[in-house]
Design a protein around this motif. Structure first.
Motif, PDB file in Angstrom:
ATOM      1  N   VAL A  57      -1.693  -5.499   5.518  1.00 22.53           N
ATOM      2  CA  VAL A  57      -1.318  -4.636   4.399  1.00 22.53           C
ATOM      3  C   VAL A  57      -1.311  -5.451   3.108  1.00 22.53           C
ATOM      4  CG1 VAL A  57       0.476  -3.154   3.416  1.00 22.53           C
ATOM      5  CG2 VAL A  57      -0.009  -3.073   5.872  1.00 22.53           C
ATOM      6  N   ALA A  58      -0.785  -6.674   3.164  1.00 28.33           N
ATOM      7  CA  ALA A  58      -0.794  -7.538   1.975  1.00 28.33           C
ATOM      8  C   ALA A  58      -2.224  -7.775   1.509  1.00 28.33           C
ATOM      9  CB  ALA A  58      -0.094  -8.866   2.275  1.00 28.33           C
ATOM     10  N   ASP A  59      -3.135  -8.007   2.446  1.00 24.72           N
ATOM     11  CA  ASP A  59      -4.547  -8.187   2.089  1.00 24.72           C
ATOM     12  C   ASP A  59      -5.093  -6.941   1.407  1.00 24.72           C
ATOM     13  OD1 ASP A  59      -4.583 -10.758   3.170  1.00 24.72           O
ATOM     14  OD2 ASP A  59      -5.474 -10.106   5.077  1.00 24.72           O
ATOM     15  N   ASP A  60      -4.786  -5.768   1.988  1.00 21.30           N
ATOM     16  CA  ASP A  60      -5.270  -4.506   1.414  1.00 21.30           C
ATOM     17  C   ASP A  60      -4.735  -4.304  -0.002  1.00 21.30           C
ATOM     18  OD1 ASP A  60      -6.646  -3.917   3.750  1.00 21.30           O
ATOM     19  OD2 ASP A  60      -5.149  -2.482   4.478  1.00 21.30           O
ATOM     20  N   LEU A  61      -3.438  -4.504  -0.183  1.00 23.38           N
ATOM     21  CA  LEU A  61      -2.836  -4.281  -1.497  1.00 23.38           C
ATOM     22  C   LEU A  61      -3.352  -5.285  -2.523  1.00 23.38           C
ATOM     23  CD1 LEU A  61       0.882  -3.445  -0.577  1.00 23.38           C
ATOM     24  CD2 LEU A  61      -1.044  -1.879  -0.919  1.00 23.38           C
ATOM     25  N   ALA A  62      -3.547  -6.526  -2.095  1.00 23.15           N
ATOM     26  CA  ALA A  62      -4.054  -7.560  -2.999  1.00 23.15           C
ATOM     27  C   ALA A  62      -5.468  -7.244  -3.472  1.00 23.15           C
ATOM     28  CB  ALA A  62      -4.020  -8.925  -2.311  1.00 23.15           C
ATOM     29  N   GLU A  63      -6.212  -6.510  -2.682  1.00 22.38           N
ATOM     30  CA  GLU A  63      -7.568  -6.113  -3.073  1.00 22.38           C
ATOM     31  C   GLU A  63      -7.569  -4.804  -3.856  1.00 22.38           C
ATOM     32  OE1 GLU A  63     -11.467  -4.293  -0.847  1.00 22.38           O
ATOM     33  OE2 GLU A  63     -10.408  -5.906   0.184  1.00 22.38           O
ATOM     34  N   LEU A  64      -6.820  -3.813  -3.372  1.00 22.53           N
ATOM     35  CA  LEU A  64      -6.896  -2.467  -3.936  1.00 22.53           C
ATOM     36  C   LEU A  64      -6.152  -2.299  -5.264  1.00 22.53           C
ATOM     37  CD1 LEU A  64      -6.434  -0.526  -0.586  1.00 22.53           C
ATOM     38  CD2 LEU A  64      -8.532  -0.625  -1.966  1.00 22.53           C
ATOM     39  N   MET A  65      -4.958  -2.858  -5.380  1.00 19.40           N
ATOM     40  CA  MET A  65      -4.173  -2.627  -6.595  1.00 19.40           C
ATOM     41  C   MET A  65      -4.817  -3.235  -7.839  1.00 19.40           C
ATOM     42  SD  MET A  65      -1.880  -0.450  -6.018  1.00 19.40           S
ATOM     43  CE  MET A  65      -0.945  -0.572  -7.545  1.00 19.40           C
ATOM     44  N   PRO A  66      -5.280  -4.489  -7.809  1.00 19.42           N
ATOM     45  CA  PRO A  66      -5.946  -5.011  -9.014  1.00 19.42           C
ATOM     46  C   PRO A  66      -7.215  -4.231  -9.371  1.00 19.42           C
ATOM     47  CG  PRO A  66      -5.235  -6.820  -7.629  1.00 19.42           C
ATOM     48  CD  PRO A  66      -5.048  -5.550  -6.826  1.00 19.42           C
ATOM     49  N   ALA A  67      -7.813  -3.564  -8.379  1.00 21.38           N
ATOM     50  CA  ALA A  67      -9.019  -2.773  -8.624  1.00 21.38           C
ATOM     51  C   ALA A  67      -8.686  -1.357  -9.100  1.00 21.38           C
ATOM     52  CB  ALA A  67      -9.861  -2.703  -7.347  1.00 21.38           C
ATOM     53  N   GLY A  68      -7.387  -1.049  -9.220  1.00 29.41           N
ATOM     54  CA  GLY A  68      -6.992   0.276  -9.692  1.00 29.41           C
ATOM     55  C   GLY A  68      -7.054   1.363  -8.639  1.00 29.41           C
ATOM     56  N   GLU A  69      -7.129   0.987  -7.380  1.00 25.15           N
ATOM     57  CA  GLU A  69      -7.226   1.951  -6.279  1.00 25.15           C
ATOM     58  C   GLU A  69      -5.839   2.282  -5.730  1.00 25.15           C
ATOM     59  OE1 GLU A  69      -9.997   3.427  -5.290  1.00 25.15           O
ATOM     60  OE2 GLU A  69     -11.269   2.308  -6.683  1.00 25.15           O
ATOM     61  N   THR A  70      -4.994   2.812  -6.594  1.00 25.49           N
ATOM     62  CA  THR A  70      -3.589   3.041  -6.242  1.00 25.49           C
ATOM     63  C   THR A  70      -3.427   4.034  -5.101  1.00 25.49           C
ATOM     64  OG1 THR A  70      -2.963   2.558  -8.520  1.00 25.49           O
ATOM     65  CG2 THR A  70      -1.338   3.715  -7.158  1.00 25.49           C
ATOM     66  N   ARG A  71      -4.127   5.135  -5.148  1.00 29.28           N
ATOM     67  CA  ARG A  71      -3.978   6.160  -4.104  1.00 29.28           C
ATOM     68  C   ARG A  71      -4.345   5.601  -2.729  1.00 29.28           C
ATOM     69  NH1 ARG A  71      -5.705  12.056  -5.553  1.00 29.28           N
ATOM     70  NH2 ARG A  71      -4.603  11.220  -7.303  1.00 29.28           N
ATOM     71  N   GLU A  72      -5.441   4.857  -2.664  1.00 26.14           N
ATOM     72  CA  GLU A  72      -5.860   4.249  -1.394  1.00 26.14           C
ATOM     73  C   GLU A  72      -4.846   3.200  -0.953  1.00 26.14           C
ATOM     74  OE1 GLU A  72      -7.859   3.506   2.078  1.00 26.14           O
ATOM     75  OE2 GLU A  72      -8.105   5.194   0.703  1.00 26.14           O
ATOM     76  N   ALA A  73      -4.359   2.405  -1.909  1.00 25.21           N
ATOM     77  CA  ALA A  73      -3.364   1.381  -1.585  1.00 25.21           C
ATOM     78  C   ALA A  73      -2.106   2.028  -1.004  1.00 25.21           C
ATOM     79  CB  ALA A  73      -3.020   0.567  -2.826  1.00 25.21           C
ATOM     80  N   MET A  74      -1.657   3.119  -1.606  1.00 26.38           N
ATOM     81  CA  MET A  74      -0.461   3.804  -1.107  1.00 26.38           C
ATOM     82  C   MET A  74      -0.655   4.302   0.315  1.00 26.38           C
ATOM     83  SD  MET A  74       0.985   5.770  -4.494  1.00 26.38           S
ATOM     84  CE  MET A  74       2.290   6.591  -3.587  1.00 26.38           C
ATOM     85  N   SER A  75      -1.867   4.720   0.631  1.00 32.73           N
ATOM     86  CA  SER A  75      -2.129   5.214   1.992  1.00 32.73           C
ATOM     87  C   SER A  75      -2.075   4.094   3.034  1.00 32.73           C
ATOM     88  CB  SER A  75      -3.485   5.920   2.051  1.00 32.73           C
ATOM     89  OG  SER A  75      -4.548   4.972   2.046  1.00 32.73           O
ATOM     90  N   ARG A  76      -2.139   2.857   2.583  1.00 38.09           N
ATOM     91  CA  ARG A  76      -2.130   1.712   3.503  1.00 38.09           C
ATOM     92  C   ARG A  76      -0.722   1.170   3.770  1.00 38.09           C
ATOM     93  NH1 ARG A  76      -7.490  -0.729   3.341  1.00 38.09           N
ATOM     94  NH2 ARG A  76      -8.850   1.014   2.826  1.00 38.09           N
ATOM     95  N   VAL A  77       0.275   1.688   3.078  1.00 35.37           N
ATOM     96  CA  VAL A  77       1.651   1.207   3.261  1.00 35.37           C
ATOM     97  C   VAL A  77       2.346   2.085   4.299  1.00 35.37           C
ATOM     98  CG1 VAL A  77       3.888   0.794   2.142  1.00 35.37           C
ATOM     99  CG2 VAL A  77       1.757   0.383   0.872  1.00 35.37           C
ATOM    100  N   PRO A  78       2.567   1.555   5.488  1.00 33.70           N
ATOM    101  CA  PRO A  78       3.204   2.360   6.545  1.00 33.70           C
ATOM    102  C   PRO A  78       4.710   2.522   6.314  1.00 33.70           C
ATOM    103  CG  PRO A  78       2.811   0.136   7.350  1.00 33.70           C
ATOM    104  CD  PRO A  78       2.207   0.216   5.959  1.00 33.70           C
TER     105      PRO A  78
END
Length: 142
Positions: A57-78
């Motif tokens: 999840v940390a890997d996903d958020l570190a990639e998605l949030m700086p790229a502005g992919e907030t909705r996708e990042a939120m879907s990855r947080v269980p």
């Protein structure tokens, strides 16, 4: 240092997302966790997620949030991360969750997570005040 260990207090800070609608509180907590990775991952929280076993999840958020992919990042947080890293839910659910800290912390300092579409001013804190009242009545103090 020559001090009486019984005279020391152990406070702890906890992110608290409280709302009359538990699902709204969970969405706000999920967004707050994602926000820790924007515009760049915060080293402490990145490390904390990894130490708690959530490296993917940390890997996903570190990639998605700086790229502005907030909705996708939120879907990855269980939900497990929300339940591990925050006190989240309705005022009653949060008051029950505070019981987990009995005997571990002398004081829980609430770091309030703002809620979507909350009212301005003091009214934004009504659910937190209710939580405090419930916790005080359940345990003789907060």
């Amino acid at each position: 240092a020559g001090r009486d260990p019984n005279g020391l207090a152990f406070p702890m800070g906890a992110q608290v997302s409280v709302n009359q609608d538990g699902e709204t509180a969970r969405r706000a907590a999920r967004m707050a966790i994602c926000g820790l990775f924007h515009p760049v991952p915060h080293p402490y929280y990145d490390s904390q997620l990894r130490q708690l076993g959530f490296a993917a999840v940390a890997d996903d958020l570190a990639e998605l949030m700086p790229a502005g992919e907030t909705r996708e990042a939120m879907s990855r947080v269980p939900d497990e991360i929300i339940d591990t890293m925050t006190i989240t839910g309705t005022p009653a659910e949060c008051a029950t969750r505070l019981e987990d800290y009995e005997g571990l912390a002398d004081e829980v300092v609430a770091i309030r997570i703002a809620q979507p579409n909350e009212p301005a001013g003091r009214a934004a804190y009504d659910d937190l005040f209710e939580l405090s009242s419930l916790a005080a009545s359940n345990h003789g103090g907060v």
